[in-house]
Design a protein around this motif. Structure first.
Motif, short mmCIF file in Angstrom:
data_model
loop_
_atom_site.label_atom_id
_atom_site.label_comp_id
_atom_site.label_asym_id
_atom_site.label_seq_id
_atom_site.Cartn_x
_atom_site.Cartn_y
_atom_site.Cartn_z
N GLU A 1 0.81 -1.22 0.00
CA GLU A 1 0.00 0.00 0.00
C GLU A 1 0.85 1.28 0.00
OE1 GLU A 1 -2.45 -3.34 1.72
OE2 GLU A 1 -0.41 -2.57 1.99
N PRO A 2 1.87 1.40 0.88
CA PRO A 2 2.72 2.60 0.80
C PRO A 2 3.46 2.73 -0.53
CG PRO A 2 2.99 1.51 2.91
CD PRO A 2 2.19 0.58 2.06
N LEU A 3 3.82 1.60 -1.13
CA LEU A 3 4.48 1.66 -2.42
C LEU A 3 3.57 2.33 -3.45
CD1 LEU A 3 6.62 -1.04 -4.11
CD2 LEU A 3 4.66 -0.15 -5.34
N ALA A 4 2.28 1.93 -3.48
CA ALA A 4 1.34 2.53 -4.42
C ALA A 4 1.07 3.99 -4.08
CB ALA A 4 0.03 1.74 -4.42
N GLU A 5 1.04 4.31 -2.79
CA GLU A 5 0.81 5.69 -2.38
C GLU A 5 1.94 6.60 -2.81
OE1 GLU A 5 0.38 4.94 1.75
OE2 GLU A 5 -1.50 3.84 1.48
N GLN A 6 3.17 6.11 -2.73
CA GLN A 6 4.31 6.91 -3.17
C GLN A 6 4.24 7.16 -4.68
OE1 GLN A 6 7.73 4.72 -1.84
NE2 GLN A 6 7.20 4.97 0.32
N VAL A 7 3.84 6.12 -5.43
CA VAL A 7 3.70 6.30 -6.88
C VAL A 7 2.61 7.31 -7.18
CG1 VAL A 7 3.05 5.16 -9.03
CG2 VAL A 7 4.57 4.00 -7.42
N GLY B 1 1.19 2.20 -14.70
CA GLY B 1 2.47 1.81 -15.28
C GLY B 1 3.61 1.92 -14.29
N TYR B 2 3.66 3.03 -13.56
CA TYR B 2 4.74 3.22 -12.59
C TYR B 2 4.60 2.26 -11.41
CZ TYR B 2 5.84 7.55 -15.09
OH TYR B 2 6.19 8.46 -16.05
N THR B 3 3.37 1.92 -11.04
CA THR B 3 3.18 0.96 -9.95
C THR B 3 3.72 -0.41 -10.36
OG1 THR B 3 1.23 2.11 -9.12
CG2 THR B 3 1.49 -0.18 -8.46
N ALA B 4 3.45 -0.82 -11.59
CA ALA B 4 3.97 -2.10 -12.08
C ALA B 4 5.49 -2.08 -12.09
CB ALA B 4 3.43 -2.39 -13.48
N GLU B 5 6.08 -0.95 -12.52
CA GLU B 5 7.54 -0.85 -12.53
C GLU B 5 8.11 -0.89 -11.12
OE1 GLU B 5 8.62 2.67 -14.62
OE2 GLU B 5 7.75 2.01 -16.53
N ALA B 6 7.43 -0.22 -10.18
CA ALA B 6 7.91 -0.20 -8.79
C ALA B 6 7.84 -1.59 -8.17
CB ALA B 6 7.09 0.79 -7.97
N LEU B 7 6.79 -2.33 -8.46
CA LEU B 7 6.67 -3.70 -7.97
C LEU B 7 7.78 -4.58 -8.53
CD1 LEU B 7 2.84 -4.44 -8.07
CD2 LEU B 7 4.35 -4.94 -6.15
N TYR B 8 8.04 -4.45 -9.81
CA TYR B 8 9.10 -5.26 -10.43
C TYR B 8 10.45 -4.92 -9.82
CZ TYR B 8 12.39 -7.06 -13.86
OH TYR B 8 13.44 -7.71 -14.45
N ALA B 9 10.71 -3.62 -9.63
CA ALA B 9 11.99 -3.20 -9.06
C ALA B 9 12.15 -3.72 -7.63
CB ALA B 9 12.10 -1.67 -9.08
N ALA C 1 10.82 -6.34 -6.33
CA ALA C 1 10.97 -7.80 -6.33
C ALA C 1 12.41 -8.23 -6.56
CB ALA C 1 10.06 -8.42 -7.40
N GLN C 2 13.24 -7.32 -7.06
CA GLN C 2 14.63 -7.67 -7.33
C GLN C 2 15.48 -7.69 -6.06
OE1 GLN C 2 14.91 -8.71 -10.52
NE2 GLN C 2 12.76 -8.07 -10.43
N TYR C 3 15.03 -6.98 -5.01
CA TYR C 3 15.85 -6.92 -3.79
C TYR C 3 15.12 -7.34 -2.53
CZ TYR C 3 13.41 -2.51 -2.80
OH TYR C 3 12.45 -1.57 -2.56
N ALA C 4 13.79 -7.30 -2.52
CA ALA C 4 13.03 -7.58 -1.30
C ALA C 4 13.00 -9.07 -1.00
CB ALA C 4 11.61 -7.05 -1.43
N ALA C 5 12.88 -9.38 0.30
CA ALA C 5 12.69 -10.77 0.71
C ALA C 5 11.24 -11.19 0.59
CB ALA C 5 13.16 -10.96 2.15
N ALA C 6 10.34 -10.21 0.65
CA ALA C 6 8.91 -10.50 0.59
C ALA C 6 8.16 -9.20 0.38
CB ALA C 6 8.44 -11.17 1.88
N PHE C 7 6.91 -9.34 -0.01
CA PHE C 7 5.96 -8.22 0.01
C PHE C 7 5.05 -8.38 1.23
CE2 PHE C 7 6.91 -8.23 -4.62
CZ PHE C 7 7.30 -6.90 -4.75
N ALA C 8 4.34 -7.33 1.57
CA ALA C 8 3.40 -7.37 2.68
C ALA C 8 2.20 -6.50 2.35
CB ALA C 8 4.05 -6.90 3.97
N SER C 9 1.07 -6.84 2.94
CA SER C 9 -0.15 -6.07 2.73
C SER C 9 -0.99 -6.09 3.99
CB SER C 9 -0.96 -6.64 1.56
OG SER C 9 -2.22 -5.99 1.45
N GLY C 10 -1.73 -5.01 4.19
CA GLY C 10 -2.67 -4.94 5.29
C GLY C 10 -4.09 -5.22 4.86
N LEU D 1 7.46 -13.99 -5.10
CA LEU D 1 7.97 -13.75 -3.75
C LEU D 1 6.91 -14.11 -2.71
CD1 LEU D 1 9.90 -10.34 -3.79
CD2 LEU D 1 10.85 -12.64 -3.73
N PRO D 2 7.31 -14.44 -1.48
CA PRO D 2 6.33 -14.62 -0.42
C PRO D 2 5.59 -13.30 -0.16
CG PRO D 2 8.48 -15.45 0.25
CD PRO D 2 8.69 -14.69 -1.02
#
Length: 348
Positions: A129-135, A147-155, A157-166, A215-216
């Motif tokens: 959610e904060p990722l989308a809010e920043q975009v 488009g930028y949200t998809a790019e941010a998610l892809y980017a 995923a290259q370094y994160a251990a996991a995603f999280a959501s509330g 990713l988890p």
């Protein structure tokens, strides 16, 4: 810690950088104890289970005797300085690897800072959610936002251990493209900078997009029951889901982890309740620490001692053998997390 290899803490949000006086320290204690507002007149949040745990386990790490008066403990903390005291607490916590949720509000340590202070491994978990809010803060149109949200998610995923959501609810299907566009248009039109994401279709879109990365995904759900359709629908896709519910829903989360092969659950503050509901390899430890480095210490110590009591009872009853207790504790304490989050053996 009692011969146990270092734990993997699958969820926390970091420690504060600042020097803390009695009032600010108690504010963090109150939040950890689930309290709202000040302590009743003539009392202190040191008089809570969390406060007692801090007084028992943290003073020895700073060179004081257990259960020393809070004023003496805080004076010692100030004498050492916030950084040195935090470093000694984190290094004495018994945690060898931290999974840290990035971007939480407040002056909190990053994953890199936590790893340096603790002399341990640390990996970033990206909240959707904060990722989308920043975009959204820098997007001028629906097309650019999506488009930028998809790019941010892809980017990420290259370094994160996991995603999280509330997300508190998610249907058993991904929203259609038109549904996502309409939701994005509504949200962007009425949204003010800094406003939290509240469009259910966009949250569902983010969840399904995160699952597609492989990713988890951690699901911070007060009650996991409204997510059952999503758990069923994501079977076989290739992404593991980890339920981190609020009390008193840890038992239900463990039951859902037992039913779905790709679903795991936080062991919770009372592992005696969850270990009876799911295979041990479906449960994971977390401190949930936020703000005070002391909360990493108390989270780890309370978990290890709760597990020792539980497997000790099982051994006395003849339910498990002498060597089984250590193996079970290691599985929940770091083995499952290492496997789910695809970590190296740094915590061992």
């Amino acid at each position: 810690m009692d011969g146990l290899p270092p734990l993997i803490d699958q969820y926390s949000v970091g420690a504060v950088h600042d020097e803390l006086g009695l009032g600010s320290f108690e504010t963090h204690l109150a939040a950890a104890a689930g309290a709202h507002g000040p302590a009743p007149a003539g009392t202190s949040f040191f008089d809570s289970f969390t406060g007692l745990a801090v007084r028992r386990w943290c003073p020895p790490l700073l060179g004081l005797e257990p259960h020393c008066p809070p004023a003496r403990y805080l004076a010692r903390r100030r004498e050492m300085g916030a950084y040195r005291a935090g470093r000694m607490l984190l290094r004495g916590s018994g945690i060898g690897t931290f999974l840290l949720e990035a971007g939480a509000p407040g002056n909190l340590t990053s994953a890199t800072e936590l790893a340096t202070a603790a002399a341990a491994g640390a990996h970033e978990v990206v909240r959707l959610e904060p990722l989308a809010e920043q975009v959204a803060d820098t997007s001028g149109s629906v097309d650019s936002f999506l488009g930028y949200t998809a790019e941010a998610l892809y980017a990420a995923a290259q370094y994160a251990a996991a995603f999280a959501s509330g997300a508190t609810h998610c249907e058993g299907r991904a929203p259609e493209a038109g549904e996502v566009r309409r939701a994005a248009d509504r949200w962007l039109r009425r949204r003010r900078p800094g406003e939290r994401l509240g469009e259910p279709a966009l949250v569902r879109h983010l969840l399904w997009s995160a699952v597609a990365t492989g990713l988890p995904v951690q699901l911070h759900c007060p009650d996991p029951q409204p997510l059952v359709a999503f758990l069923r629908a994501t079977t076989g896709i290739g992404s593991d889901l980890v339920l981190l519910p609020e009390a008193p829903h840890h038992r239900r989360a463990a039951q859902l982890a037992a039913v779905h092969a790709h679903v795991y659950a936080d062991a919770g503050p009372r592992p005696e309740e969850t270990l009876g509901q799911a295979p041990f390899g479906k449960l994971l430890f977390s401190s949930g620490a936020r703000g005070l480095p002391e909360l990493y210490v108390t989270g780890a110590r309370c978990f290890v001692r709760a597990m020792a009591r539980l497997v000790g009872e099982w051994t006395e009853e003849g339910l498990c053998g002498p060597g089984d207790g250590q193996r079970i504790t290691e599985t929940v304490g770091f083995g499952t997390a290492r496997r789910v989050y695809r970590l190296s053996a740094e915590a061992g």
